[in-house]
Scaffold this active site. Structure first.
Site, PDB file in Angstrom:
ATOM      1  N   LYS A 161       1.484  -1.272   0.112  1.00  0.00           N
ATOM      2  CA  LYS A 161       0.166   0.168  -0.086  1.00  0.00           C
ATOM      3  C   LYS A 161       0.880   1.373  -0.037  1.00  0.00           C
ATOM      4  CE  LYS A 161      -4.528   1.922   2.530  1.00  0.00           C
ATOM      5  NZ  LYS A 161      -4.803   2.023   1.377  1.00  0.00           N
TER       6      LYS A 161
HETATM    7  C1  LIG Z   1      -6.642   0.004  -4.185  1.00  0.00           C
HETATM    8  C2  LIG Z   1      -6.950  -1.049  -2.581  1.00  0.00           C
HETATM    9  N1  LIG Z   1      -8.131  -1.106  -3.001  1.00  0.00           N
HETATM   10  C3  LIG Z   1      -8.192  -1.921  -1.630  1.00  0.00           C
HETATM   11  C4  LIG Z   1      -8.417  -1.436  -0.483  1.00  0.00           C
HETATM   12  C5  LIG Z   1      -9.493  -1.707   0.305  1.00  0.00           C
HETATM   13  O1  LIG Z   1      -7.912  -2.642   2.180  1.00  0.00           O
HETATM   14  P1  LIG Z   1      -8.924  -2.607   3.133  1.00  0.00           P
HETATM   15  O2  LIG Z   1     -10.275  -3.101   3.452  1.00  0.00           O
HETATM   16  O3  LIG Z   1      -7.505  -2.777   3.795  1.00  0.00           O
HETATM   17  O4  LIG Z   1      -9.229  -0.449   3.944  1.00  0.00           O
HETATM   18  C6  LIG Z   1      -8.039   0.001  -0.484  1.00  0.00           C
HETATM   19  C7  LIG Z   1      -7.657   0.456   0.907  1.00  0.00           C
HETATM   20  O5  LIG Z   1      -7.305   0.320   1.828  1.00  0.00           O
HETATM   21  C8  LIG Z   1      -7.190   0.575  -1.501  1.00  0.00           C
HETATM   22  O6  LIG Z   1      -7.016   1.817  -1.369  1.00  0.00           O
END
Ligand SMILES: Cc1ncc(COP(=O)(O)O)c(C=O)c1O
Length: 319
Positions: A161
């Site tokens: 991330k």
């Molecule tokens: C590109 C992306 N995909 C999926 C998610 C969902 O992840 P999470 O459920 O850990 O927030 C996020 C958010 O963080 C994201 O930025």
């Protein structure tokens, strides 16, 4: 609306006033996208505010840093404490969005300078409502498939991330909003469904819940994992598999998951109604299981709620 300021931000190990948490314009991350971050939510519960899956988020932050060989000057436990602290000292008893970020800071210029720029770490928190609009959780959202694909395997790692990945998200999100949609869905390099610009996607067909697998350039979302576990515990079959684009037009239900969007139904894709064009029963059941974790109606058998001791709020104010 700008981010609603709170009093303190945890910055490199200390609490500083919100407006003093600033960085140099020549910081590495600003030029080369070298930041890793998390989005975490705290919820109001019967026993006071609790941070949802805090340890899993912090672990993912460290995993993102590991992929980019970014040294972390704090431990997982120190960052967990920092997250609890910013909720408490800012008096966010009604819940909060928490944003930990680590980035290559101010040092030598260059993409890979001889001497590694110092890693700076900050954690901010503030109150934040529904990401895709106030009524989105019930009404659902209209989305499109973007003309921009997600990052291809072995280009930018989707499992990190990292700030730089969100350039792809910006292209997808900006295009969707320009065309009048609430959000856009990116396809993976092989043309199958990947994810939204900032959220994972699920579909339901004949009672089976499906979501793209990790090989389809998705972030391994913590809400994605939560939903899969809640579904399996309710006897719903879950498959991680390749999803062809046109399947989105044929499914009974579809929804996004993410810390920001929580569980948000998708009512149409490319102006084609998903199922009846309304939130479906599986989506509603999973929403109620998810939000039940915070109201106490769903037993937290996994230990996902990390309580925040709000007495620190009084300590900070007294200082
Ligand atoms: C590109 C992306 N995909 C999926 C998610 C969902 O992840 P999470 O459920 O850990 O927030 C996020 C958010 O963080 C994201 O930025």
């Amino acid at each position: 609306m700008p981010i609603p300021a709170t009093q303190f931000i945890w910055f490199n190990g200390k609490l500083v006033a919100w407006e003093k948490a600033t960085v140099h314009v020549l910081s590495h991350a600003l030029h080369y996208g070298s930041s890793v971050f998390e989005g975490v939510r705290a919820y109001e519960t019967q026993h006071g505010p609790a941070i949802f899956r805090l340890h899993d988020h912090t672990r993912r932050l460290f995993d993102s840093a590991k992929i980019y060989r970014m040294p972390m000057p704090f431990s997982v436990e120190q960052l967990n404490d920092a997250c609890r602290e910013v909720v408490a000292v800012n008096g966010l008893a009604r819940g909060a969005y928490i944003r930990p970020v680590a980035f290559r800071g101010y040092g030598e210029i260059g993409v890979t300078p001889k001497n590694e720029p110092p890693t700076e770490v900050a954690v901010a928190a503030w109150e934040w409502g529904k990401y895709l609009g106030q009524d989105s959780a019930e009404e659902g959202v209209d989305v499109c498939v973007s003309s921009w694909n997600r990052v291809a395997p072995n280009t930018l790692p989707a499992l990190a991330k990292a700030g730089g990945n969100y350039l792809s998200s910006q292209l997808i999100g900006l295009e969707a909003r320009r065309l009048g949609f609430a959000e856009g869905i990116g396809l993976a390099a092989d043309g199958t469904v990947s994810e939204g610009s900032g959220e994972n996607i699920f579909v339901v067909k004949d009672g089976v819940l499906m979501t793209p697998a990790l090989v389809h350039s998705v972030l391994h979302g913590i809400t994605r994992d939560t939903v899969m576990r809640l579904a399996r515990a309710r006897g719903i079959e879950v498959r991680e598999c390749a999803i062809p684009r046109e399947f989105l037009y044929l499914v009974d239900e579809a929804f996004f998951t993410g810390t920001a969007v929580e569980i948000t139904p998708i009512k149409s894709v490319d102006r084609i109604a998903v199922g009846t064009g309304k939130r479906g029963p599986v989506t509603a059941a999973l929403q109620s299981a998810f939000f039940g974790l915070f109201s106490g109606q769903t037993a937290d058998q996994w230990g996902w709620l990390d309580p925040v001791d709000m007495s620190q709020a009084r300590i900070a104010v007294a200082q």
